[in-house]
Scaffold this active site. Structure first.
Site, PDB file in Angstrom:
ATOM      1  N   SER A 152      -9.634   1.931   2.634  1.00 32.86           N
ATOM      2  CA  SER A 152      -8.775   2.671   1.752  1.00 32.86           C
ATOM      3  C   SER A 152      -7.762   1.805   1.000  1.00 32.86           C
ATOM      4  CB  SER A 152      -8.005   3.717   2.553  1.00 32.86           C
ATOM      5  OG  SER A 152      -7.193   3.114   3.534  1.00 32.86           O
ATOM      6  N   LYS A 188       0.851  -1.197   0.000  1.00 35.69           N
ATOM      7  CA  LYS A 188       0.000   0.000   0.000  1.00 35.69           C
ATOM      8  C   LYS A 188       0.885   1.244   0.000  1.00 35.69           C
ATOM      9  CE  LYS A 188      -3.866   2.081   2.561  1.00 35.69           C
ATOM     10  NZ  LYS A 188      -4.738   1.942   3.754  1.00 35.69           N
ATOM     11  N   SER A 209      -9.930  -0.360   6.863  1.00 37.97           N
ATOM     12  CA  SER A 209      -9.337  -0.283   5.531  1.00 37.97           C
ATOM     13  C   SER A 209      -8.670  -1.541   4.995  1.00 37.97           C
ATOM     14  CB  SER A 209      -8.325   0.853   5.477  1.00 37.97           C
ATOM     15  OG  SER A 209      -8.997   2.046   5.249  1.00 37.97           O
TER      16      SER A 209
HETATM   17  N1  GLN Z   1     -12.950   4.097   5.798  1.00 43.24           N
HETATM   18  C1  GLN Z   1     -12.471   4.594   7.044  1.00 43.24           C
HETATM   19  C2  GLN Z   1     -12.155   6.056   6.924  1.00 43.24           C
HETATM   20  O1  GLN Z   1     -12.465   6.605   5.942  1.00 43.24           O
HETATM   21  C3  GLN Z   1     -11.282   3.795   7.483  1.00 43.24           C
HETATM   22  C4  GLN Z   1     -10.020   4.190   6.821  1.00 43.24           C
HETATM   23  C5  GLN Z   1      -8.870   3.323   7.221  1.00 43.24           C
HETATM   24  O2  GLN Z   1      -9.034   2.309   7.896  1.00 43.24           O
HETATM   25  N2  GLN Z   1      -7.684   3.754   6.850  1.00 43.24           N
HETATM   26  O3  GLN Z   1     -11.621   6.654   7.803  1.00 43.24           O
END
Ligand code: GLN
Length: 483
Positions: free
Chosen positions: A152, A77, A176
């Protein structure tokens, strides 16, 4: 060899047996990447030469074969620092930033012979649930190209699901890893907070961030975890657990295992078919000797609101270093003075979602509001932690759906942040409490993958992996999309 369908374990065995070499695997991975990237866009940067060179070196080195992951193509990532490689965190402000050191997780895997195929797409600074917040365009779900892969870490999930790479490193601050794993039909593991060093992770919310992986199988995720876990002097929140054998309980009898079903996770808003599939899997575990009981996590309804106060507070502070002086690209506009310079640099370098969260975070921390918002949210976070502590006195693990729906359409939620935030409704509480959890594919609903989440107490990775391995056995074959 059918590269795309290989697991990490199979690839490792094949390499050891001499069925194929690492350079052959790497070329197959590159072939798959060049065939699919136009459709999926799982990578921001493909490190072809680095990958080939590493593979050749590994093929020459007999000792390298001792590691389970040596010579195996993987994705990282783009929020994880990778020395010498452009590392953007999906953000425009880091467009030309080349990392000068490796994140500890990356360094550990490199030492074990990881073949880095490139950096996976993600929402800007890991903020989002669809990968649509990437400054470089979205990733597309390999099961249905009109849908999001989740976020994400959507790039890593899509790259593993489509067989471009055999595993990928992701990060999970509120879901994420697990949510994109569910949307793309792969296994996603989020370890206990403190088990994997966060050093070299471009921080989103430091008290919630954790590094984990995407794989096809539960066993592969256990193998990966064995390679990235462990204390690190460079991250004071890491803990030495002294037991890094995460495969020891795989496939062991689950007779007498106590499973809790949090009643707050099976409510309105949950897709009927997802609920049916998850409940069906639970009854199959019961047939194997597990016991099931309904439990309550009474503060669940506060998890998302608490997350959307604490997370932006930490984001606003973590992102303040990107000002074009210390870090990040400077504005190309002409400026009048220092303040104007900061404003233009940060305006040009950050996307809408980052700006929204910086504003929110600055507000909840500001004098006059900090007690009402930030400190109150901290108190409720403690309540959420206590809920889990109480239920783990009664049950070994909790099972729930990973997400309330399957993958949604590209564009469907991008203009409605609250509905986007709701897709993490079953995942955020786990981060607030620092617990380990895994999502694994358990079926299809309208041709789209459905994820089941197993949550355990801190440092119970072996246990949740054990339960996961049973569900995998009951489910049968791993399904891959036809892209
Ligand atoms: N979707 C969640 C957010 O927008 C989690 C993001 C993540 O785990 N990095 O914050």
């Amino acid at each position: 060899m059918n590269f795309s369908s290989l697991t990490v374990k199979q690839a490792s065995n094949g390499l050891k047996a001499g069925d194929f070499s690492s350079i052959e695997l790497t070329k197959e991975s590159l072939k798959q990447i060049s065939a699919l990237e136009k459709k999926i866009h799982a990578f921001l940067n493909i490190t072809k030469d680095l990958a080939k060179q590493t593979a050749k070196d590994i093929d020459k080195n007999e000792d390298a074969k001792l590691s389970m992951i040596s010579g195996i193509p993987a994705g990282i990532k783009d929020v994880l620092m990778t020395k010498g490689v452009v590392t953007t965190a999906g953000a425009k402000i880091l467009e030309d930033y080349r990392a000068v050191y490796d994140a500890t997780a990356v360094a550990k895997l490199k030492q074990q012979g990881m073949i880095i195929m490139g950096k996976n797409n993600c929402d800007e600074f890991a903020m989002g649930s669809s990968t649509e917040n990437s400054a470089y365009g979205p990733t597309y779900n390999p099961w249905d190209l009109s849908r999001v892969p989740g976020g994400s870490s959507g790039g890593g999930a899509a790259a593993v699901a489509s067989g471009e790479v055999l595993y990928a490193l992701g990060t999970d601050t509120g879901g994420s890893i697990r949510q994109p794993a569910a949307f793309c039909g792969v296994v996603g593991l989020k370890p206990t907070y403190g088990l994997v060093s966060r050093f070299g992770l471009i921080a989103m919310a430091s008290s919630l961030d954790s590094i984990g992986c995407f794989t096809k199988t539960v066993e592969d995720s256990a193998i990966l975890l064995e390679n990235i876990a462990g204390p690190d002097k460079k991250d004071a929140t890491t803990i030495n657990t002294f037991d890094y054998n995460f495969r020891k309980l795989l496939n062991q009898d689950i007779n007498g295992l106590k499973i809790g079903l949090p009643k707050e996770y099976f409510v309105k808003g949950l897709d009927r078919e997802i609920e049916q599939i998850v409940k069906q899997k639970i009854s199959e575990l019961v047939a194997e000797g597990a016991e099931v009981k309904e439990v309550s996590l009474p503060h669940t309804e506060y998890a998302l609101p608490v997350y959307y106060i604490l997370m932006p507070a930490e984001v606003s502070s973590n992102l303040s270093k990107f000002d074009g002086l210390r870090y990040g690209q400077r504005t190309k506009q002409s400026v009048d003075d220092l303040l104007d310079y900061y404003m233009k640099t940060r305006h040009d370098g950050f996307g809408d979602e980052s700006r929204r969260r910086i504003l929110l975070g600055t507000y909840v921390l500001s004098s006059g509001y900090i007690d009402e918002y930030y400190l109150q949210a901290q108190r409720v976070r403690t309540k959420i932690i206590e809920d889990f502590d109480k239920v783990f006195k009664q049950v070994d693990v909790l099972i729930s759906p990973t997400t309330p729906t399957t993958a949604f359409k590209i564009g469907e939620k991008i203009d409605d942040p609250v509905s986007m935030y709701l897709s993490d409704i079953y995942t955020v509480a786990v981060n607030l409490a620092g617990l380990p959890a895994i999502s694994l594919p358990v079926g299809l609903s309208n041709h789209l993958p459905v994820g089941l989440q197993i949550i355990g107490p801190k440092f119970s990775e072996s246990k949740i992996l054990q339960v996961g391995s049973w569900l995998e056995k009951i489910r049968g074959e791993f399904l891959m999309p036809k892209v």
